[in-house]
Structures are given as structure tokens and as C-alpha cells.
Enzyme design. Structure first.
Site, PDB file in Angstrom:
ATOM      1  N   HIS A 118       1.444  -1.004   0.190  1.00 40.48           N
ATOM      2  CA  HIS A 118       0.189  -0.219   0.012  1.00 40.48           C
ATOM      3  C   HIS A 118       0.713   1.445  -0.069  1.00 40.48           C
ATOM      4  O   HIS A 118       2.308   1.195   0.657  1.00 40.48           O
ATOM      5  CB  HIS A 118      -0.790  -0.240   1.638  1.00 40.48           C
TER       6      HIS A 118
ATOM      7  N   ASP B  11       2.102   1.394   3.298  1.00 38.22           N
ATOM      8  CA  ASP B  11       3.411   0.961   3.686  1.00 38.22           C
ATOM      9  C   ASP B  11       4.888   1.705   3.260  1.00 38.22           C
ATOM     10  O   ASP B  11       5.695   1.513   4.536  1.00 38.22           O
ATOM     11  CB  ASP B  11       3.166  -0.519   3.052  1.00 38.22           C
TER      12      ASP B  11
ATOM     13  N   GLU C 251      -9.500  -4.436  -8.405  1.00 36.85           N
ATOM     14  CA  GLU C 251      -9.283  -5.604  -7.478  1.00 36.85           C
ATOM     15  C   GLU C 251     -11.157  -5.961  -6.564  1.00 36.85           C
ATOM     16  O   GLU C 251     -10.982  -4.544  -5.708  1.00 36.85           O
ATOM     17  CB  GLU C 251      -8.077  -5.279  -5.931  1.00 36.85           C
TER      18      GLU C 251
ATOM     19  N   GLU D 228      -9.518 -11.329  -6.609  1.00 35.51           N
ATOM     20  CA  GLU D 228      -9.369 -12.135  -5.038  1.00 35.51           C
ATOM     21  C   GLU D 228      -9.435 -14.009  -5.036  1.00 35.51           C
ATOM     22  O   GLU D 228     -10.993 -13.219  -4.631  1.00 35.51           O
ATOM     23  CB  GLU D 228      -8.695 -10.811  -3.961  1.00 35.51           C
TER      24      GLU D 228
ATOM     25  N   HIS E  32     -13.099 -12.921  -2.706  1.00 36.59           N
ATOM     26  CA  HIS E  32     -13.584 -12.136  -2.824  1.00 36.59           C
ATOM     27  C   HIS E  32     -14.602 -12.954  -4.177  1.00 36.59           C
ATOM     28  O   HIS E  32     -15.284 -12.208  -3.918  1.00 36.59           O
ATOM     29  CB  HIS E  32     -12.917 -10.524  -3.457  1.00 36.59           C
TER      30      HIS E  32
ATOM     31  N   ASP F  18     -14.303 -11.289   5.332  1.00 35.18           N
ATOM     32  CA  ASP F  18     -13.607 -12.145   4.380  1.00 35.18           C
ATOM     33  C   ASP F  18     -12.619 -12.546   5.490  1.00 35.18           C
ATOM     34  O   ASP F  18     -11.470 -11.932   6.171  1.00 35.18           O
ATOM     35  CB  ASP F  18     -12.374  -9.885   3.681  1.00 35.18           C
TER      36      ASP F  18
ATOM     37  N   ASP G  92      -9.679 -14.391   4.775  1.00 34.76           N
ATOM     38  CA  ASP G  92      -7.996 -14.515   3.778  1.00 34.76           C
ATOM     39  C   ASP G  92      -7.126 -16.397   4.682  1.00 34.76           C
ATOM     40  O   ASP G  92      -6.115 -15.666   4.857  1.00 34.76           O
ATOM     41  CB  ASP G  92      -7.237 -13.411   4.485  1.00 34.76           C
TER      42      ASP G  92
ATOM     43  N   ASP H  23      -2.525 -13.125  -0.589  1.00 34.62           N
ATOM     44  CA  ASP H  23      -3.372 -12.135   0.731  1.00 34.62           C
ATOM     45  C   ASP H  23      -3.802 -12.912   1.618  1.00 34.62           C
ATOM     46  O   ASP H  23      -5.250 -13.020   1.583  1.00 34.62           O
ATOM     47  CB  ASP H  23      -4.037 -11.370  -0.172  1.00 34.62           C
TER      48      ASP H  23
HETATM   49  C1  XUL Z   1      -8.552  -6.365   0.921  1.00 34.14           C
HETATM   50  C2  XUL Z   1      -7.686  -6.364  -0.082  1.00 34.14           C
HETATM   51  C3  XUL Z   1      -6.548  -5.696  -0.053  1.00 34.14           C
HETATM   52  C4  XUL Z   1      -6.624  -5.248  -1.293  1.00 34.14           C
HETATM   53  C5  XUL Z   1      -5.558  -4.208  -1.740  1.00 34.14           C
HETATM   54  O1  XUL Z   1      -9.794  -6.744   0.943  1.00 34.14           O
HETATM   55  O2  XUL Z   1      -7.760  -7.515  -0.235  1.00 34.14           O
HETATM   56  O3  XUL Z   1      -5.565  -6.226   0.881  1.00 34.14           O
HETATM   57  O4  XUL Z   1      -5.807  -6.808  -1.697  1.00 34.14           O
HETATM   58  O5  XUL Z   1      -5.426  -3.442  -0.987  1.00 34.14           O
HETATM   59 MN    MN Z   2      -6.336  -8.456  -1.870  1.00 33.60          MN
END
Ligand code: XUL
Ligand code: MN
Length: 346
Positions: free
Chosen positions: A51, A54, A176, A212, A215, A250, A252, A285
Site C-alpha cells: 500500500h 506501507d 481488485e 482475489e 472476494h 473476509d 483471507d 493475500d
Molecule cells: C482487502 C484486500 C486488500 C487489497 C489491497 O480485502 O484484499 O488488502 O488486496 O488493497
Molecule cells: Mn487482496
């Protein structure tokens, strides 16, 4: 037969997270960027995703000159470590200016803030030798339909992306999509929406997408189908592999953790479309479970990469002739069983 892809791997500093959730504080102490970079190298990853903040913490309180100076310093550290910056994404969901959305805020000043911050993000990318900008459109959506005009918001999104494309002719933008969280519903929930928006911009060739897994699952879709769709347009420029157990927050999770077959099909889709052959990275991610001890802090990343590599072998050793014979005979029952036994290793 085309040569097999030698995949290259990536994760972001936020993937070494500290365990906080909405109900409790961190469970692991914060670590420095240097420590994260060293972990990445030691685990055999090739690139880091970022980001904007970051790379340049407290970015909103720094001058353009200071931002570039700090970004170059990070660029040098990456170069010295032999690590590539894969993407940079503007964090458009933290500031008081983005409470009601970023590019689609109802307040013009806030929309301008979001565009200006995204331009700085592109400048940071340049300083890191990275022209791929990812837009996770976190707050571009609504909690209640009546609060925003979705038709107008589409125009705002296109105007913002056009402003970014004009800011740097070399920048490429990967959208994304995510259907919900933090919003009730987001304006760009799927890859179909992302690619449709790309087509409305001033330079559609420079606007693609990032899928993703979690997602896509949250949108009720199979990520493998999203991969095939995006790659049919030549638009899958990055991927965030992870996993998700059903329709909830979410998660992850590590790649393959909730549904190995869904993971296998994503790998098959990447393989058959030649993902990675144009230099695209496989990014994970994923987040550590809150229970993870400090000494196990890298396991979710190391394990996701290992699962991916094993599934690449599984995709390559899948008996296509056998599968095709079953398909020709419309014997999907035995095709189903063959997939299960192949994954079970029998
Ligand atoms: C949020 C997500 C973020 C993006 C980058 O769900 O996946 O971390 O990948 O902004
Ligand atoms: Mn992501």
C-alpha cells in the site's frame, strides 16, 4: 507442448499482521519492514506488494518531495535485497476524508483528496520501478441505497481512473473487486464489473484487474471461472490467492485451506491460460490466524506457497485424455470421482 511456467511469488507487509480483530487487540508485537523483507527472502519469495503508506508511513502529512525521497529509500532497500515491488495500492479507506467513500464520496473535496492521493501512489510506484497500481475500491459503495446515486458514482469512478491514466502514461491500473465488507454492497463487485468499467475509461488497454479468491467466493462465484474470464480478455495482471469458508467476513485463509478442489481449479485455470508467462506474480493475500505464535508467523505464507506448488503438480499430472474420454461419454459422475481420487492421491 508450451514450456511450463516457473512461477514467481509475492506477499505484502500487511500479510504479516498482528492478530487484531474487531473484538480484540493484537496478539503479536509489531515488526519492522526490514524484518518482513528478510522473512520474505528467506522463504523464497520474489516480490513484495505494497500500500502507498506501507512505503511512506503518515503519507497525508508529508510533502511530495518527502514522499518521493522516502519511496526511493525503500526502492534502494528492495533493490539491494533483490526483491521486486509488484504493485502499489492507495489506501483509500483510512482517512477521515474517505468516510463516505473515496472516488465516489458525495463531497467533491473528498473525491479530489482520493484522486490526489492516488496520484501520489503512482509517483511512489515510479520510485519503486513499479507501474502497476491496484485499486481495491473499499468504500466505493453504500450502506443504504438512497444515500448515493449509483449512476453518478459510475461516472465518478471513470473520471478518477481517467485522471490517474493521464497523470502517468506508463501507469497500468488493476481493479481488485470485492462485493461487500466494509460496505453493504460495493459498486464493483466482480471481474465482469471491473472489465466493463475499464472499457469506459480513456485508455482501456491500461486498465485490467486483480482477482482475489476470497472476494470471488464472497460474490457467490467460483474464482476459477473469474480467472478464465479475465484471462480471456488478457486482463489478469495480478492475483491474490487465499481461501474463504462461505459467506461471512473476509477471512483471507491460507490457499486451499477451506476448499482444496476450488484451489485446484484455480491453479488449473492459471495453468491453461499461461498466467505468469508475461511476468505476472502469484501473490498470497493471506493472514495468520489470531492464535498464531510469533515463531510460526510465516507459516500461512510458506504453507500457501507449498499448497500452490503441489497443486501445480496435480494440475500437470491430471490425466487429460482420461478426463476427455469421460466428458465425451457425458460421464460426469466418474469425472467427479476421478478429480477426487486425483486430489486424494489414489
Ligand atoms: C482487502 C484486500 C486488500 C487489497 C489491497 O480485502 O484484499 O488488502 O488486496 O488493497
Ligand atoms: Mn487482496
Amino acid at each position: 507442448m508450451p514450456a511450463a511456467t516457473a512461477y514467481r511469488y509475492c506477499f505484502g507487509p500487511w500479510n504479516l499482521s498482528e492478530g487484531q480483530d474487531p473484538y480484540g487487540p493484537p496478539t503479536r508485537p509489531p515488526q519492522t519492514f526490514g524484518w518482513k523483507l528478510q522473512q520474505l527472502k528467506e522463504a523464497g519469495f520474489d516480490a513484495m506488494m505494497f500500500h502507498d503508506d506501507d512505503v511512506v508511513p503518515d503519507i497525508d502529512n508529508k510533502s511530495e518531495i518527502q514522499i518521493i525521497k522516502e519511496a526511493r529509500e525503500t526502492g534502494k532497500r528492495l533493490k539491494d535485497a533483490g526483491v521486486v515491488a509488484e504493485i502499489v495500492a492507495p489506501r483509500l479507506w483510512f482517512s477521515p476524508m474517505t468516510i463516505d467513500g473515496a472516488y465516489t464520496s458525495n463531497d467533491k473535496k473528498c473525491r479530489q483528496y482520493a484522486i490526489d492521493r492516488s496520484k501520489r501512489c503512482i509517483d511512489i510506484g515510479k520510485a519503486l520501478n513499479c507501474n502497476l497500481i491496484v485499486l481495491w475500491l473499499a468504500r466505493e459503495g453504500s450502506y443504504i441505497r438512497e444515500s448515493k446515486n449509483a449512476r453518478k458514482c459510475l461516472d465518478y469512478l471513470v473520471e478518477a481512473i481517467d485522471a490517474l491514466l493521464a497523470h502517468d502514461k506508463k501507469a497500468r491500473i488493476a481493479i481488485e473487486p470485492k462485493p461487500n465488507e466494509p460496505m453493504d454492497l460495493a459498486y464493483i463487485p466482480t471481474i465482469g464489473h471491473a472489465l466493463a468499467v475499464a472499457n469506459l475509461t480513456s485508455d482501456p488497454k491500461r486498465v485490467g484487474c486483480l482477482i482475489e479468491s476470497a472476494h470471488a467466493i464472497l460474490a457467490g462465484l467460483d474464482p476459477a471461472d473469474e480467472i478464465d474470464f479475465a484471462m480471456g480478455f488478457g486482463k489478469l495482471w495480478s492475483i491474490h490467492l487465499n481461501d474463504q469458508n462461505g459467506l461471512k467476513f473476509d477471512q483471507d485463509k491460507p490457499f486451499g485451506s477451506a476448499n482444496l478442489r476450488v484451489a485446484f481449479n484455480q491453479v488449473r485455470a492459471l495453468e491453461r491460460n499461461g498466467y505468469g508467462k508475461k511476468g505476472e506474480y502469484v501473490a498470497f493475500d493471506v493472514h495468520p490466524f489470531r492464535t498464531t505464535k510469533v515463531e510460526h508467523w510465516m507459516r500461512h505464507l510458506v504453507n500457501s506457497k507449498r499448497t500452490f506448488e503441489i497443486l501445480v503438480e496435480k494440475a500437470r499430472s491430471f490425466d487429460e485424455a482420461k478426463a476427455q474420454a469421460l466428458i465425451a461419454d457425458r460421464n460426469y459422475q466418474d469425472l467427479d470421482q476421478y478429480v477426487l481420487e486425483h486430489l486424494m492421491g489414489v
